[in-house]
Design a protein around this motif. Sequence first.
Motif, PDB file in Angstrom:
ATOM      1  N   LEU A 108       0.844  -1.189   0.000  1.00 32.55           N
ATOM      2  CA  LEU A 108       0.000   0.000   0.000  1.00 32.55           C
ATOM      3  C   LEU A 108       0.886   1.247   0.000  1.00 32.55           C
ATOM      4  O   LEU A 108       1.360   1.694   1.028  1.00 32.55           O
ATOM      5  CB  LEU A 108      -0.928  -0.006   1.215  1.00 32.55           C
ATOM      6  CG  LEU A 108      -2.036   1.016   1.210  1.00 32.55           C
ATOM      7  CD1 LEU A 108      -2.940   0.801   0.006  1.00 32.55           C
ATOM      8  CD2 LEU A 108      -2.845   0.935   2.477  1.00 32.55           C
ATOM      9  N   ALA A 109       1.092   1.775  -1.166  1.00 30.46           N
ATOM     10  CA  ALA A 109       1.903   2.982  -1.322  1.00 30.46           C
ATOM     11  C   ALA A 109       1.014   4.207  -1.079  1.00 30.46           C
ATOM     12  O   ALA A 109      -0.207   4.111  -1.066  1.00 30.46           O
ATOM     13  CB  ALA A 109       2.494   3.018  -2.726  1.00 30.46           C
ATOM     14  N   ILE A 115      -6.180   6.625  -3.820  1.00 35.85           N
ATOM     15  CA  ILE A 115      -7.200   5.925  -4.606  1.00 35.85           C
ATOM     16  C   ILE A 115      -8.290   5.373  -3.687  1.00 35.85           C
ATOM     17  O   ILE A 115      -9.487   5.495  -3.974  1.00 35.85           O
ATOM     18  CB  ILE A 115      -6.552   4.797  -5.440  1.00 35.85           C
ATOM     19  CG1 ILE A 115      -5.616   5.386  -6.496  1.00 35.85           C
ATOM     20  CG2 ILE A 115      -7.609   3.910  -6.089  1.00 35.85           C
ATOM     21  CD1 ILE A 115      -4.754   4.366  -7.190  1.00 35.85           C
ATOM     22  N   LEU A 116      -7.879   4.766  -2.583  1.00 38.83           N
ATOM     23  CA  LEU A 116      -8.854   4.230  -1.632  1.00 38.83           C
ATOM     24  C   LEU A 116      -9.725   5.330  -1.036  1.00 38.83           C
ATOM     25  O   LEU A 116     -10.935   5.172  -0.885  1.00 38.83           O
ATOM     26  CB  LEU A 116      -8.140   3.471  -0.516  1.00 38.83           C
ATOM     27  CG  LEU A 116      -7.570   2.110  -0.892  1.00 38.83           C
ATOM     28  CD1 LEU A 116      -6.778   1.531   0.273  1.00 38.83           C
ATOM     29  CD2 LEU A 116      -8.675   1.165  -1.282  1.00 38.83           C
ATOM     30  N   GLN A 123     -18.415   6.240  -2.530  1.00 41.46           N
ATOM     31  CA  GLN A 123     -19.387   5.341  -1.909  1.00 41.46           C
ATOM     32  C   GLN A 123     -20.253   6.079  -0.902  1.00 41.46           C
ATOM     33  O   GLN A 123     -21.459   5.862  -0.837  1.00 41.46           O
ATOM     34  CB  GLN A 123     -18.678   4.168  -1.224  1.00 41.46           C
ATOM     35  CG  GLN A 123     -18.018   3.208  -2.192  1.00 41.46           C
ATOM     36  CD  GLN A 123     -19.040   2.564  -3.117  1.00 41.46           C
ATOM     37  OE1 GLN A 123     -20.111   2.171  -2.698  1.00 41.46           O
ATOM     38  NE2 GLN A 123     -18.709   2.484  -4.392  1.00 41.46           N
ATOM     39  N   ARG A 124     -19.649   6.958  -0.124  1.00 39.91           N
ATOM     40  CA  ARG A 124     -20.412   7.714   0.869  1.00 39.91           C
ATOM     41  C   ARG A 124     -21.426   8.626   0.187  1.00 39.91           C
ATOM     42  O   ARG A 124     -22.551   8.751   0.636  1.00 39.91           O
ATOM     43  CB  ARG A 124     -19.472   8.531   1.738  1.00 39.91           C
ATOM     44  CG  ARG A 124     -18.699   7.691   2.715  1.00 39.91           C
ATOM     45  CD  ARG A 124     -17.895   8.537   3.672  1.00 39.91           C
ATOM     46  NE  ARG A 124     -16.929   7.726   4.363  1.00 39.91           N
ATOM     47  CZ  ARG A 124     -15.622   7.921   4.359  1.00 39.91           C
ATOM     48  NH1 ARG A 124     -15.108   8.944   3.723  1.00 39.91           N
ATOM     49  NH2 ARG A 124     -14.824   7.112   5.015  1.00 39.91           N
ATOM     50  N   SER A 125     -21.031   9.287  -0.910  1.00 36.60           N
ATOM     51  CA  SER A 125     -21.960  10.201  -1.576  1.00 36.60           C
ATOM     52  C   SER A 125     -23.132   9.432  -2.192  1.00 36.60           C
ATOM     53  O   SER A 125     -24.260   9.894  -2.171  1.00 36.60           O
ATOM     54  CB  SER A 125     -21.234  11.032  -2.640  1.00 36.60           C
ATOM     55  OG  SER A 125     -20.756  10.196  -3.671  1.00 36.60           O
TER      56      SER A 125
END
Length: 150
Positions: A108-109, A115-116, A123-125
Amino acid sequence: MTPPLALAARRKQHAGKKGGPSPNPKGRPRKDSMFADVKRLFEDALKQKVSLTRNSRHVTLTKLEVGFEQLANQFAKGDRHARRDVFTYSEQLGIDLTGKAEALKETLAPNHQEILDAYLARQRSSDERLKDERVIAPIDLLDNDADEVR
Protein backbone atom coordinates in the motif's frame (compact mmCIF):
# COMPACT_ATOMS: atom_id res chain seq x y z
CA MET A 1 -62.27 -37.49 59.32
CA THR A 2 -59.47 -35.99 61.43
CA PRO A 3 -60.46 -33.07 63.65
CA PRO A 4 -58.84 -29.72 62.78
CA LEU A 5 -57.03 -29.46 66.14
CA ALA A 6 -55.24 -32.78 65.50
CA LEU A 7 -54.05 -31.52 62.09
CA ALA A 8 -52.69 -28.35 63.68
CA ALA A 9 -50.83 -30.39 66.31
CA ARG A 10 -49.26 -32.58 63.58
CA ARG A 11 -48.10 -29.53 61.64
CA LYS A 12 -46.39 -28.15 64.75
CA GLN A 13 -44.60 -31.47 65.27
CA HIS A 14 -43.21 -31.48 61.73
CA ALA A 15 -42.55 -27.76 61.53
CA GLY A 16 -38.80 -28.28 61.73
CA LYS A 17 -36.14 -26.31 63.53
CA LYS A 18 -37.08 -23.23 65.48
CA GLY A 19 -35.24 -19.93 64.96
CA GLY A 20 -32.12 -18.92 66.79
CA PRO A 21 -28.38 -18.81 66.20
CA SER A 22 -26.85 -21.30 63.82
CA PRO A 23 -24.94 -24.11 65.48
CA ASN A 24 -22.28 -23.80 62.76
CA PRO A 25 -21.99 -20.10 61.82
CA LYS A 26 -18.92 -20.49 59.58
CA GLY A 27 -20.51 -23.29 57.58
CA ARG A 28 -19.06 -26.53 56.42
CA PRO A 29 -15.28 -26.37 55.93
CA ARG A 30 -14.22 -26.51 52.29
CA LYS A 31 -11.98 -29.18 50.86
CA ASP A 32 -8.48 -28.02 50.07
CA SER A 33 -8.33 -27.12 46.40
CA MET A 34 -5.52 -28.75 44.47
CA PHE A 35 -5.87 -26.28 41.58
CA ALA A 36 -3.35 -23.76 42.92
CA ASP A 37 -0.82 -26.49 43.72
CA VAL A 38 -1.20 -28.17 40.33
CA LYS A 39 -0.91 -24.84 38.51
CA ARG A 40 2.27 -23.95 40.40
CA LEU A 41 3.79 -27.39 39.74
CA PHE A 42 2.97 -27.17 36.03
CA GLU A 43 4.47 -23.69 35.73
CA ASP A 44 7.60 -24.81 37.57
CA ALA A 45 7.95 -27.83 35.30
CA LEU A 46 7.68 -25.68 32.16
CA LYS A 47 10.27 -23.19 33.48
CA GLN A 48 12.89 -25.86 34.18
CA LYS A 49 16.06 -25.53 32.12
CA VAL A 50 17.27 -28.32 29.87
CA SER A 51 20.76 -28.65 28.33
CA LEU A 52 20.81 -29.65 24.67
CA THR A 53 23.51 -30.10 22.06
CA ARG A 54 22.90 -28.32 18.74
CA ASN A 55 25.51 -28.23 16.04
CA SER A 56 28.06 -29.49 18.58
CA ARG A 57 27.26 -26.56 20.91
CA HIS A 58 25.62 -26.80 24.31
CA VAL A 59 22.40 -24.77 24.54
CA THR A 60 20.23 -24.24 27.60
CA LEU A 61 16.49 -23.78 26.98
CA THR A 62 13.34 -24.06 29.06
CA LYS A 63 11.06 -27.04 28.58
CA LEU A 64 8.39 -24.70 27.25
CA GLU A 65 10.72 -23.49 24.48
CA VAL A 66 11.70 -27.06 23.61
CA GLY A 67 8.03 -28.07 23.55
CA PHE A 68 7.08 -25.30 21.14
CA GLU A 69 9.99 -26.20 18.88
CA GLN A 70 8.80 -29.81 18.83
CA LEU A 71 5.27 -28.63 18.07
CA ALA A 72 6.56 -26.56 15.17
CA ASN A 73 8.56 -29.54 13.84
CA GLN A 74 5.51 -31.82 14.05
CA PHE A 75 3.43 -29.17 12.29
CA ALA A 76 6.05 -28.99 9.52
CA LYS A 77 5.90 -32.76 9.09
CA GLY A 78 2.12 -32.58 8.62
CA ASP A 79 0.85 -33.92 11.94
CA ARG A 80 -2.86 -33.08 12.05
CA HIS A 81 -2.95 -32.71 15.82
CA ALA A 82 0.01 -30.35 15.74
CA ARG A 83 -1.70 -28.36 12.99
CA ARG A 84 -4.81 -27.97 15.14
CA ASP A 85 -2.72 -26.85 18.12
CA VAL A 86 -0.66 -24.38 16.07
CA PHE A 87 -3.78 -22.74 14.63
CA THR A 88 -5.41 -22.60 18.06
CA TYR A 89 -2.36 -21.03 19.71
CA SER A 90 -1.80 -18.57 16.88
CA GLU A 91 -5.42 -17.42 17.06
CA GLN A 92 -5.29 -17.01 20.84
CA LEU A 93 -1.94 -15.19 20.73
CA GLY A 94 -2.81 -13.03 17.71
CA ILE A 95 -0.08 -14.41 15.44
CA ASP A 96 -0.57 -13.91 11.68
CA LEU A 97 0.48 -17.22 10.11
CA THR A 98 -0.32 -16.21 6.53
CA GLY A 99 1.89 -13.12 6.48
CA LYS A 100 -0.75 -11.23 4.50
CA ALA A 101 -0.92 -8.37 6.99
CA GLU A 102 2.77 -7.57 6.43
CA ALA A 103 2.42 -7.97 2.67
CA LEU A 104 -0.49 -5.50 2.62
CA LYS A 105 1.53 -2.95 4.56
CA GLU A 106 4.33 -3.19 2.03
CA THR A 107 2.13 -2.99 -1.06
CA LEU A 108 0.00 0.00 0.00
CA ALA A 109 1.90 2.98 -1.32
CA PRO A 110 0.81 6.62 -0.70
CA ASN A 111 -0.82 6.90 -4.14
CA HIS A 112 -2.83 3.74 -3.38
CA GLN A 113 -4.11 5.40 -0.22
CA GLU A 114 -5.36 8.33 -2.31
CA ILE A 115 -7.20 5.93 -4.61
CA LEU A 116 -8.85 4.23 -1.63
CA ASP A 117 -9.89 7.58 -0.14
CA ALA A 118 -11.48 8.68 -3.44
CA TYR A 119 -13.36 5.39 -3.70
CA LEU A 120 -14.69 5.71 -0.16
CA ALA A 121 -15.80 9.30 -0.84
CA ARG A 122 -17.75 8.13 -3.91
CA GLN A 123 -19.39 5.34 -1.91
CA ARG A 124 -20.41 7.71 0.87
CA SER A 125 -21.96 10.20 -1.58
CA SER A 126 -23.97 7.46 -3.30
CA ASP A 127 -25.19 6.22 0.10
CA GLU A 128 -26.32 9.74 1.01
CA ARG A 129 -28.22 10.08 -2.29
CA LEU A 130 -30.06 6.83 -1.59
CA LYS A 131 -31.07 8.03 1.86
CA ASP A 132 -32.54 11.29 0.51
CA GLU A 133 -34.75 9.64 -2.08
CA ARG A 134 -38.19 9.15 -0.52
CA VAL A 135 -41.03 7.12 -1.94
CA ILE A 136 -44.25 9.14 -1.97
CA ALA A 137 -47.56 7.31 -2.33
CA PRO A 138 -50.05 8.39 -5.01
CA ILE A 139 -52.78 10.78 -3.90
CA ASP A 140 -55.56 8.21 -4.28
CA LEU A 141 -53.81 5.94 -1.72
CA LEU A 142 -53.45 8.65 0.93
CA ASP A 143 -55.67 8.34 4.00
CA ASN A 144 -57.81 11.46 4.10
CA ASP A 145 -59.90 10.21 7.04
CA ALA A 146 -57.07 10.84 9.50
CA ASP A 147 -57.88 14.57 9.57
CA GLU A 148 -61.55 14.02 10.45
CA VAL A 149 -62.55 13.50 14.09
CA ARG A 150 -65.21 10.86 14.65
